[in-house]
Enzyme design. Structure first.
Site, PDB file in Angstrom:
ATOM      1  N   HIS A  80       0.914  -0.985  -0.111  1.00  0.00           N
ATOM      2  CA  HIS A  80       0.069   0.050   0.077  1.00  0.00           C
ATOM      3  C   HIS A  80       0.824   1.570   0.110  1.00  0.00           C
ATOM      4  O   HIS A  80       0.750   2.337  -0.794  1.00  0.00           O
ATOM      5  CB  HIS A  80      -0.682  -0.038   1.129  1.00  0.00           C
TER       6      HIS A  80
HETATM    7  O1  RIB Z   1      -4.720  -0.449   5.247  1.00  0.00           O
HETATM    8  C1  RIB Z   1      -3.157  -0.379   4.833  1.00  0.00           C
HETATM    9  C2  RIB Z   1      -2.528   0.442   5.499  1.00  0.00           C
HETATM   10  O2  RIB Z   1      -2.621  -0.115   7.002  1.00  0.00           O
HETATM   11  C3  RIB Z   1      -1.194   0.635   5.484  1.00  0.00           C
HETATM   12  O3  RIB Z   1      -0.336   1.810   5.675  1.00  0.00           O
HETATM   13  C4  RIB Z   1      -0.460  -0.401   6.340  1.00  0.00           C
HETATM   14  O4  RIB Z   1       0.841  -0.065   6.549  1.00  0.00           O
HETATM   15  C5  RIB Z   1      -1.259  -0.306   7.627  1.00  0.00           C
HETATM   16  O5  RIB Z   1      -1.136   1.021   8.195  1.00  0.00           O
END
Ligand code: RIB
Ligand code: CA
Length: 323
Positions: free
Chosen positions: A251
């Site tokens: 992500h």
């Molecule tokens: O939903 C994904 C996010 O949640 C990313 O930033 C991961 O590292 C967690 O923080």
């Protein structure tokens, strides 16, 4: 060169995002703020420190931030798992407590906390700064509550968080916004230029095991560590949220690489995005006004509905192998 501040809850995907940012000639990372999120603040801070030490980038300052969300932990029933305190999250396998790198020896967090540093930096900056929060938005929201005028020195806020089609922490909510929905609301309504990179985009930009093998073969310290983390993520996702085809999202790296090439995201549209913090089943859910039902609301962000997987993997590989 664009000056940026990263705000992280390091975690494997945060770590890969940090590596991409500090290895990109287009970006200057002026500081990294840590926050409670994937793990408690002592873990996310240590993970950030050990990563920088592993890469020999100790000159980049780290500011330890909020150890709890603003208010969402006050009713005991609302956030039973925050802060993480030994009871494994379902997503345990994706991050572990600590990154699998040597513990930090010399690198320490700065004396000033992340919220005070935001205020100090953004009230005195000679040029506007871009902020890239890829964890819960607690630090920035607290700074905005104390000195709302800091918004005048923010070039853009590029947030990894939120989701239109589906959540990941709950059916309704994405993890970062679920952790601290009140903070998300404060940041989204602060008036700065905001781009949101939600799950809808990051899930379209999954990295495959075979691509992690290629990254590993390029042999830089960042490539070796990142390939390991991507494989860890694929193993974790295959047990709790299978993506199919031996792959997983990374992500936070998508938010960083978007700064370098907007083409990694697709279908980016101006949108009014709200967040529910009512404490019910949809707590932390981002409410994305695709059909302009809130006819009286102007868009408060650009929202990325999709991504270009090939472009993302190519740029990720290029940045990780840069040094
Ligand atoms: O939903 C994904 C996010 O949640 C990313 O930033 C991961 O590292 C967690 O923080
Ligand atoms: Ca994160």
């Amino acid at each position: 060169m664009r000056k940026i501040i990263l705000d992280v809850d390091t975690g494997t995907d945060d770590a890969i995002a940090i590596m991409c940012a500090i290895q990109s000639a287009e970006l200057e990372v002026v500081g990294i703020c840590t926050v409670n999120g994937n793990r408690g603040i002592s873990y996310t801070t240590e993970n950030t420190l050990r990563l920088l030490e592993y890469l020999g980038r100790e000159e980049i300052p780290v500011y330890k931030g909020a150890c709890l969300p603003m208010v969402s932990t006050l009713p005991a029933w609302r956030r039973p798992e925050v802060p993480y305190g030994g009871k494994p999250f379902r997503e345990m396998e994706i991050h572990g407590d600590y990154l699998e790198l040597p513990p930090s020896k010399n690198k320490k967090a700065e004396d000033i906390d992340a919220v005070s540093w935001y205020i100090k930096t953004l009230t005195t900056a000679k040029e506007k700064l871009t902020i890239v929060p890829v964890g819960p938005l607690t630090n920035l929201a607290l700074a905005l509550r104390v000195r709302p005028e800091i918004v005048d020195n923010i070039e853009e806020i590029v947030i990894m968080g939120a989701a239109y089609a589906h959540g990941n922490k709950t059916a309704a909510a994405e993890f970062n916004w679920w952790c601290d929905p009140e903070a998300a609301k404060i940041v989204m309504d602060c008036g700065a230029k905001i781009t949101v990179i939600p799950l809808d985009a990051t899930h379209k930009a999954c990295v495959k095991g075979s691509e992690a093998d290629v990254i590993e073969s390029l042999g830089t310290k960042a490539c070796i560590a990142a390939a390991d983390m991507i494989k860890q993520r694929i193993r974790g996702y295959s047990t709790f949220q299978p993506m199919g085809d031996d792959m997983a999202p990374v992500h936070d790296a998508l938010a960083v690489l978007y700064l370098i090439d907007k083409g990694v995201c697709e279908d980016v549209r101006p949108m009014y995005v709200d967040v529910d913090f009512g404490g019910g089943a949809s707590d932390g859910m981002s409410i994305v006004d695709v059909d302009k039902r809130y006819y009286d609301k102007e868009p408060n962000c650009e929202f990325a509905f999709s991504a270009n997987r090939e472009k993302f993997v190519k740029l990720l590989t290029e940045k990780l192998s840069a040094r």
